[in-house]
Design a protein around this motif. Structure first.
Motif, mmCIF file in Angstrom:
data_model
loop_
_atom_site.group_PDB
_atom_site.id
_atom_site.type_symbol
_atom_site.label_atom_id
_atom_site.label_comp_id
_atom_site.label_asym_id
_atom_site.label_seq_id
_atom_site.Cartn_x
_atom_site.Cartn_y
_atom_site.Cartn_z
ATOM 1 N N ASP A 136 -4.766 -20.834 14.428
ATOM 2 C CA ASP A 136 -6.137 -20.332 14.540
ATOM 3 C C ASP A 136 -6.196 -18.844 14.849
ATOM 4 O O ASP A 136 -7.258 -18.317 15.191
ATOM 5 N N GLY A 137 -5.064 -18.164 14.711
ATOM 6 C CA GLY A 137 -5.019 -16.737 15.012
ATOM 7 C C GLY A 137 -4.533 -16.444 16.417
ATOM 8 O O GLY A 137 -4.182 -15.302 16.735
ATOM 9 N N ARG A 138 -4.502 -17.471 17.262
ATOM 10 C CA ARG A 138 -4.054 -17.294 18.637
ATOM 11 C C ARG A 138 -2.902 -18.228 18.991
ATOM 12 O O ARG A 138 -1.977 -17.855 19.671
ATOM 13 N N ARG A 139 -2.953 -19.452 18.500
ATOM 14 C CA ARG A 139 -1.900 -20.407 18.810
ATOM 15 C C ARG A 139 -1.832 -21.479 17.734
ATOM 16 O O ARG A 139 -2.776 -21.665 16.948
ATOM 17 N N SER A 140 -0.727 -22.191 17.709
ATOM 18 C CA SER A 140 -0.569 -23.277 16.748
ATOM 19 C C SER A 140 -1.267 -24.527 17.263
ATOM 20 O O SER A 140 -1.579 -24.637 18.448
ATOM 21 N N GLY A 141 -1.512 -25.449 16.344
ATOM 22 C CA GLY A 141 -2.217 -26.668 16.723
ATOM 23 C C GLY A 141 -1.574 -27.897 16.112
ATOM 24 O O GLY A 141 -0.413 -27.887 15.720
ATOM 25 N N ALA A 154 2.997 -32.162 17.685
ATOM 26 C CA ALA A 154 4.162 -31.420 18.166
ATOM 27 C C ALA A 154 3.726 -30.486 19.285
ATOM 28 O O ALA A 154 2.632 -29.911 19.242
ATOM 29 N N PHE A 155 4.579 -30.340 20.278
ATOM 30 C CA PHE A 155 4.272 -29.497 21.429
ATOM 31 C C PHE A 155 5.492 -28.666 21.811
ATOM 32 O O PHE A 155 6.628 -29.110 21.664
ATOM 33 N N TYR A 156 5.231 -27.461 22.311
ATOM 34 C CA TYR A 156 6.321 -26.616 22.780
ATOM 35 C C TYR A 156 6.963 -27.234 24.025
ATOM 36 O O TYR A 156 6.275 -27.714 24.912
ATOM 37 N N THR A 157 8.287 -27.199 24.064
ATOM 38 C CA THR A 157 8.997 -27.679 25.249
ATOM 39 C C THR A 157 9.870 -26.606 25.878
ATOM 40 O O THR A 157 10.422 -26.812 26.953
ATOM 41 N N GLY A 158 9.989 -25.440 25.231
ATOM 42 C CA GLY A 158 10.800 -24.376 25.825
ATOM 43 C C GLY A 158 11.035 -23.259 24.833
ATOM 44 O O GLY A 158 10.684 -23.364 23.654
ATOM 45 N N THR A 159 11.594 -22.159 25.312
ATOM 46 C CA THR A 159 11.950 -21.031 24.474
ATOM 47 C C THR A 159 13.377 -20.605 24.800
ATOM 48 O O THR A 159 13.905 -20.922 25.868
ATOM 49 N N ALA A 160 13.995 -19.885 23.887
ATOM 50 C CA ALA A 160 15.358 -19.399 24.094
ATOM 51 C C ALA A 160 15.463 -17.967 23.598
ATOM 52 O O ALA A 160 14.800 -17.585 22.617
ATOM 53 N N THR A 161 16.267 -17.160 24.269
ATOM 54 C CA THR A 161 16.508 -15.776 23.867
ATOM 55 C C THR A 161 18.003 -15.575 23.639
ATOM 56 O O THR A 161 18.830 -15.933 24.487
#
Length: 221
Positions: free
Chosen positions: A5-10, A198-205
């Motif tokens: 939506d221009g700000r986040r996924s859905g 689907a939902f975010y569960t974490g990020t990695a760098t």
């Protein structure tokens, strides 16, 4: 495919599968402790055996998960011993990943159909299983139980989570059939669209330092 939506996924998030096909239908298999059962084997990214839990004296919606897991694992081991799988592109993929027990409701319906996927080392998927839904749609399409663009809803018996699936395109793939002489035949395959939440569960760098002598990777001789 992810809504934005221009700000986040859905949701829902969708994907299109690899070519999926029926590897075998109405295959009689002798399962120790359960006798002879009839299974279908479908490919949806990996191979699964499918049968109704009722054939094993169980109910996919109400039986204990442990009983379902034990029975499905017995089917997996029996199929491995009694049926040789082949994959049209790579024999490395020609193995049975697990067994999916269903409520037997394979004909097209607006009502959800329930299944449980038991795979690898007796692991249970929390969802209806993306590759499993893909393979099950391919089997239903192969049997003429659904048509292109007919959407079915699949429910996990463990968590109640839902996926939808539909065959969006028919295709064909070439597969080697092992007989006395090697012959080639065609599998009628379909591309399946699977949809779910689907939902975010974490990020990695990941960081690459210039001084790292292996920062671009390496080859083994």
């Amino acid at each position: 495919f992810v809504p934005w939506d221009g700000r986040r996924s859905g949701n829902p998030v969708r994907f299109h599968s690899v070519p999926a096909f029926a590897a075998a239908t109405d295959l009689a298999v002798d399962v120790p402790g359960h006798g002879e059962v009839v299974v279908d084997i479908g490919y949806g990214g990996t191979f699964y055996a499918f049968l109704s839990a009722e054939q094993l004296g169980l109910d996919v919606c109400s039986s204990k998960t442990r009983d379902l897991v034990s029975a499905a694992s017995a089917v997996t081991e029996a199929v491995k011993k009694q049926f040789k799988l082949h994959h049209p592109e790579s024999e490395d993929l020609a193995f049975l990943y697990g067994t999916i027990l269903t409520d037997g409701k394979d004909a097209f319906s607006e009502e959800p159909t329930t299944n449980i996927c038991v795979f690898a080392d007796e692991q249970v998927d929390r969802s209806p299983t993306g590759s499993g839904v893909t393979a099950r749609i391919a089997l239903q399409y192969h049997k003429g139980l659904i048509q292109l663009e007919q959407t079915r809803t699949f429910r996990s018996s463990t968590t109640g989570s839902l996926f939808t699936g539909k065959a969006v395109k028919a295709t064909s793939i070439l597969i080697l059939i092992p007989l006395q002489e090697a012959k080639f035949g065609n599998y009628n395959a379909v591309i399946v669209e699977v949809s779910g939440e689907a939902f975010y569960t974490g990020t990695a760098t990941f960081t690459v330092e210039e001084e790292d002598p292996l920062k671009h990777g390496f080859f083994l001789k």
